[in-house]
Design an enzyme around this catalytic site. Structure first.
Site, PDB file in Angstrom:
ATOM      1  CG  ASP A 290      24.628 -39.379  29.544  1.00  0.00           C
ATOM      2  OD1 ASP A 290      23.485 -39.341  29.042  1.00  0.00           O
ATOM      3  OD2 ASP A 290      24.837 -39.138  30.748  1.00  0.00           O
TER       4      ASP A 290
ATOM      5  CE1 TYR B  47      16.648 -44.872  41.564  1.00  0.00           C
ATOM      6  CE2 TYR B  47      16.348 -44.553  43.923  1.00  0.00           C
ATOM      7  CZ  TYR B  47      17.109 -44.412  42.781  1.00  0.00           C
ATOM      8  OH  TYR B  47      18.346 -43.809  42.857  1.00  0.00           O
TER       9      TYR B  47
ATOM     10  CB  THR C 113      21.170 -34.037  41.321  1.00  0.00           C
ATOM     11  OG1 THR C 113      20.364 -35.177  41.689  1.00  0.00           O
ATOM     12  CG2 THR C 113      22.563 -34.192  41.942  1.00  0.00           C
TER      13      THR C 113
END
Length: 262
Positions: free
Chosen positions: A39, A156, A193
């Site tokens: 990450d 997206y 999320t």
């Protein structure tokens, strides 16, 4: 031994500091795998790795050289590599009439270039004569957005459609060249999320829905299962595709969307 048992497998999960990536790392570890989280968020990623009992490497998925060093570091930490999960992604909500070139570039860089580089370096490492060299699996994270026309996420959606195509061509190349690496993807549905909640807020803010709750309700109405997805739903699908239960599955896209994209 169960065909879902991943004991001894060695995995790199991108975007694993939070959200779906964190859940996928957790599920892989629960199935017996050794995991390294990659990450750009070093502090959060390191803390998540410590909590889960995983390793951590800094990884900017848009950087070719960083991928090379991160894969090498993962192999060094784990003693090999059997699985790459290309989960890192970015969603920027915008009407097509308002989207900026910078927003397009950001989503293309992370979602398309990042996944492409992940496939590249996963194949290089796991193919015969690679630094791991024992074959394995790559699981890419696309989206139900690749299969439906939901307003506000055109770019997206396009990038996640690209992930589907990348997956299928990579599977064909791996098979033809004898790499011994299966390549599949999943299409997650909406999960609450931070990214999922942000999407609901954003589509309401630009006037597509009266409120975030209305936006979420619209998604649920389109979903035969009658609910939003959960992190565990997506994570378990990754475990399946990484496992011997999926040993004859490659080049596939697995919907994990409660039927929304059918």
């Amino acid at each position: 031994m169960s065909v879902f048992d991943l004991t001894g497998r060695k995995a790199l999960v991108t975007g694993g500091a939070r959200g779906l990536g964190e859940g996928m790392a957790k599920a892989l570890i629960a199935a017996g795998a050794n995991v390294v989280i990659g990450d750009v968020e070093d502090e959060l990623g390191g803390a998540t790795a410590t909590t889960l009992g995983a390793g951590f490497v800094h990884l900017d998925v848009t950087d070719d050289a960083n991928w090379e060093s991160a894969v090498a570091a993962t192999v060094d930490q784990l003693g090999g590599l059997d699985l790459v999960v290309n989960n890192a992604g970015v969603e920027i909500t915008s009407l097509l009439t308002e989207v900026t070139a910078e927003q397009i570039d950001t989503m293309l860089a992370v979602n398309v270039k990042g996944t492409t580089l992940g496939i590249k370096h996963g194949l290089l490492a796991m193919r015969p004569n690679g630094i791991a060299g024992a074959g394995g699996a790559i699981v890419n994270v696309a989206s139900v957005a690749a299969t439906i026309a939901f307003p506000g996420i055109a770019v997206y959606s396009a990038t996640k459609s690209a992930v589907d195509r990348l997956t299928r061509v990579a599977a064909m190349e791996s098979g033809r060249l004898g790499y011994g690496v299966r390549v599949n993807c999943i299409y997650p549905g909406l999960v609450p999320t931070a990214m999922g909640v942000g999407l609901a807020n954003d589509v309401a803010a630009i006037g597509l829905f009266g409120s975030p709750e209305e936006a979420v309700g619209s998604v649920v109405e389109l979903t035969p299962a009658g609910r939003l997805g959960e992190v565990a739903d997506m994570a378990d699908a990754v475990v399946f595709l990484a496992s011997d239960a999926a040993r004859f599955i490659t080049g596939a896209g697995l919907p994990v969307d409660g039927g929304m994209g059918m």
